[in-house]
Design a protein around this motif. Structure first.
Motif, PDB file in Angstrom:
ATOM      1  N   MET A  89      23.941   5.242  55.422  1.00  0.00           N
ATOM      2  CA  MET A  89      23.415   6.549  55.044  1.00  0.00           C
ATOM      3  C   MET A  89      24.001   7.657  55.921  1.00  0.00           C
ATOM      4  O   MET A  89      24.408   8.714  55.423  1.00  0.00           O
ATOM      5  CB  MET A  89      21.894   6.548  55.143  1.00  0.00           C
ATOM      6  CG  MET A  89      21.238   7.892  54.801  1.00  0.00           C
ATOM      7  SD  MET A  89      21.624   8.470  53.118  1.00  0.00           S
ATOM      8  CE  MET A  89      20.629   7.326  52.151  1.00  0.00           C
ATOM      9  N   SER A  90      24.069   7.422  57.220  1.00  0.00           N
ATOM     10  CA  SER A  90      24.625   8.438  58.118  1.00  0.00           C
ATOM     11  C   SER A  90      26.111   8.663  57.865  1.00  0.00           C
ATOM     12  O   SER A  90      26.605   9.793  57.965  1.00  0.00           O
ATOM     13  CB  SER A  90      24.392   8.047  59.576  1.00  0.00           C
ATOM     14  OG  SER A  90      23.011   8.027  59.870  1.00  0.00           O
ATOM     15  N   ASN A  91      26.855   7.580  57.546  1.00  0.00           N
ATOM     16  CA  ASN A  91      28.261   7.734  57.198  1.00  0.00           C
ATOM     17  C   ASN A  91      28.434   8.666  56.009  1.00  0.00           C
ATOM     18  O   ASN A  91      29.374   9.454  55.949  1.00  0.00           O
ATOM     19  CB  ASN A  91      28.881   6.364  56.884  1.00  0.00           C
ATOM     20  CG  ASN A  91      29.601   5.744  58.064  1.00  0.00           C
ATOM     21  OD1 ASN A  91      30.712   6.115  58.401  1.00  0.00           O
ATOM     22  ND2 ASN A  91      28.932   4.807  58.723  1.00  0.00           N
ATOM     23  N   LEU A  92      27.527   8.583  55.046  1.00  0.00           N
ATOM     24  CA  LEU A  92      27.641   9.388  53.828  1.00  0.00           C
ATOM     25  C   LEU A  92      27.143  10.820  54.013  1.00  0.00           C
ATOM     26  O   LEU A  92      27.648  11.728  53.350  1.00  0.00           O
ATOM     27  CB  LEU A  92      26.876   8.729  52.676  1.00  0.00           C
ATOM     28  CG  LEU A  92      27.701   7.805  51.773  1.00  0.00           C
ATOM     29  CD1 LEU A  92      28.231   6.605  52.544  1.00  0.00           C
ATOM     30  CD2 LEU A  92      26.874   7.335  50.581  1.00  0.00           C
ATOM     31  N   THR A  93      26.174  11.031  54.885  1.00  0.00           N
ATOM     32  CA  THR A  93      25.548  12.351  54.977  1.00  0.00           C
ATOM     33  C   THR A  93      26.155  13.249  56.051  1.00  0.00           C
ATOM     34  O   THR A  93      25.974  14.468  56.009  1.00  0.00           O
ATOM     35  CB  THR A  93      24.042  12.212  55.255  1.00  0.00           C
ATOM     36  OG1 THR A  93      23.831  11.442  56.453  1.00  0.00           O
ATOM     37  CG2 THR A  93      23.343  11.524  54.084  1.00  0.00           C
ATOM     38  N   ILE A  94      26.903  12.683  56.999  1.00  0.00           N
ATOM     39  CA  ILE A  94      27.392  13.496  58.112  1.00  0.00           C
ATOM     40  C   ILE A  94      28.323  14.610  57.636  1.00  0.00           C
ATOM     41  O   ILE A  94      28.243  15.753  58.110  1.00  0.00           O
ATOM     42  CB  ILE A  94      28.059  12.606  59.189  1.00  0.00           C
ATOM     43  CG1 ILE A  94      28.399  13.437  60.428  1.00  0.00           C
ATOM     44  CG2 ILE A  94      29.299  11.892  58.639  1.00  0.00           C
ATOM     45  CD1 ILE A  94      28.871  12.590  61.608  1.00  0.00           C
ATOM     46  N   GLY A  95      29.195  14.311  56.667  1.00  0.00           N
ATOM     47  CA  GLY A  95      30.118  15.329  56.166  1.00  0.00           C
ATOM     48  C   GLY A  95      29.409  16.455  55.429  1.00  0.00           C
ATOM     49  O   GLY A  95      29.596  17.639  55.761  1.00  0.00           O
ATOM     50  N   PRO A  96      28.601  16.147  54.403  1.00  0.00           N
ATOM     51  CA  PRO A  96      27.892  17.218  53.689  1.00  0.00           C
ATOM     52  C   PRO A  96      27.005  18.066  54.583  1.00  0.00           C
ATOM     53  O   PRO A  96      26.882  19.272  54.371  1.00  0.00           O
ATOM     54  CB  PRO A  96      27.071  16.435  52.656  1.00  0.00           C
ATOM     55  CG  PRO A  96      27.868  15.201  52.400  1.00  0.00           C
ATOM     56  CD  PRO A  96      28.446  14.837  53.733  1.00  0.00           C
TER      57      PRO A  96
END
Length: 252
Positions: free
Chosen positions: A107-114
């Protein structure tokens, strides 16, 4: 291939050289000019060492061209004054080795950019991430860490992470080459669905059968250049270049 549409990516007379130690410079890309359009599913194939991955990495300036121009959505991203990070947000990149942050959960891998680059709240970013995890059939792995995933799962997470940034084009650099054979299919299925959804994709691959099935354009690179380009039917059924004929004889 000609069209009246405005290209999404225009490559003009692109050259790339690398230092070759004491022997000087080695040219890996030579005078490449090609256009890519919105909705293209373009596969780039060719022998190892042909410059395919280098070409792909030049398109988002992970490698800097020695000479030439690359226009992305009308902007020359080879211009050093250009904010390349802003343009990279619209060019998703999927690597051979996944490049997930090992210390972060899925989840953190996916949300850090946005959250960092698009200013989304944690709730907004997580809502988007869940939708994409569902799309790649890994919703149940949101709290997992990369070392708890198979290679195929890691690559599907890497694709979802790129999609979280809502890119205008996806660049795939041999996305199945590091996978065990039984894991290749699950990654190709995600890519097939993206193609069906009209995602613009540029794919470096050795998966000839997949290219034949999914691509609308196939480019053959060898000897630092694009030697032939065609639709899949004619690329495989009626190749013109002798180098391509020899390549296909070995691959198919």
């Amino acid at each position: 291939m000609t069209t009246d549409r405005k290209p999404l990516i225009e490559v003009k007379h692109l050259y790339k050289e690398f230092s070759n130690g004491s022997s000087g410079r080695e040219e890996v890309l030579s005078d490449i000019s090609v256009d890519f359009y919105e909705g293209d599913v373009a596969f780039i194939v060719g022998p190892s060492g042909a410059g395919k991955s280098t070409f792909l990495r030049c398109l988002n300036r992970l490698e800097s061209a020695t000479k030439g121009e690359i226009f992305f959505e009308g902007v020359n991203i080879c211009d050093e004054k250009v904010d390349i990070d802003r343009h990279r947000q619209k060019m998703g990149m999927v690597f051979q080795q996944f490049n997930l942050f090992p210390h972060l959960s899925v989840m953190s891998n996916l949300t850090i950019g946005p959250m960092k680059l698009q200013g989304l709240s944690k709730e907004e970013a997580e809502e988007k991430a869940i939708k994409l995890l569902r799309r790649v059939k890994l919703e149940d792995r949101a709290t997992s860490y990369p070392n708890q995933l198979s290679g195929g799962q890691k690559q599907r997470i890497a694709i979802a992470r790129s999609l979280c940034m809502e890119p205008d084009v996806m660049l795939f650099d041999e996305p199945t080459s590091a996978l065990d054979p039984e894991m290749v299919g699950e990654v190709l299925e995600v890519m097939r669905e993206l193609a069906e959804d009209k995602m613009t994709m540029l794919v470096v691959t050795h998966e000839m059968a997949f290219a034949k099935e999914v691509a609308n354009r196939i480019l053959f690179m060898a000897d630092t250049q694009i030697l032939e380009e065609n639709d899949p039917v004619n690329f495989f059924g009626n190749p013109q270049n002798e180098r391509l004929k020899a390549f296909l004889d070995k691959m198919i």
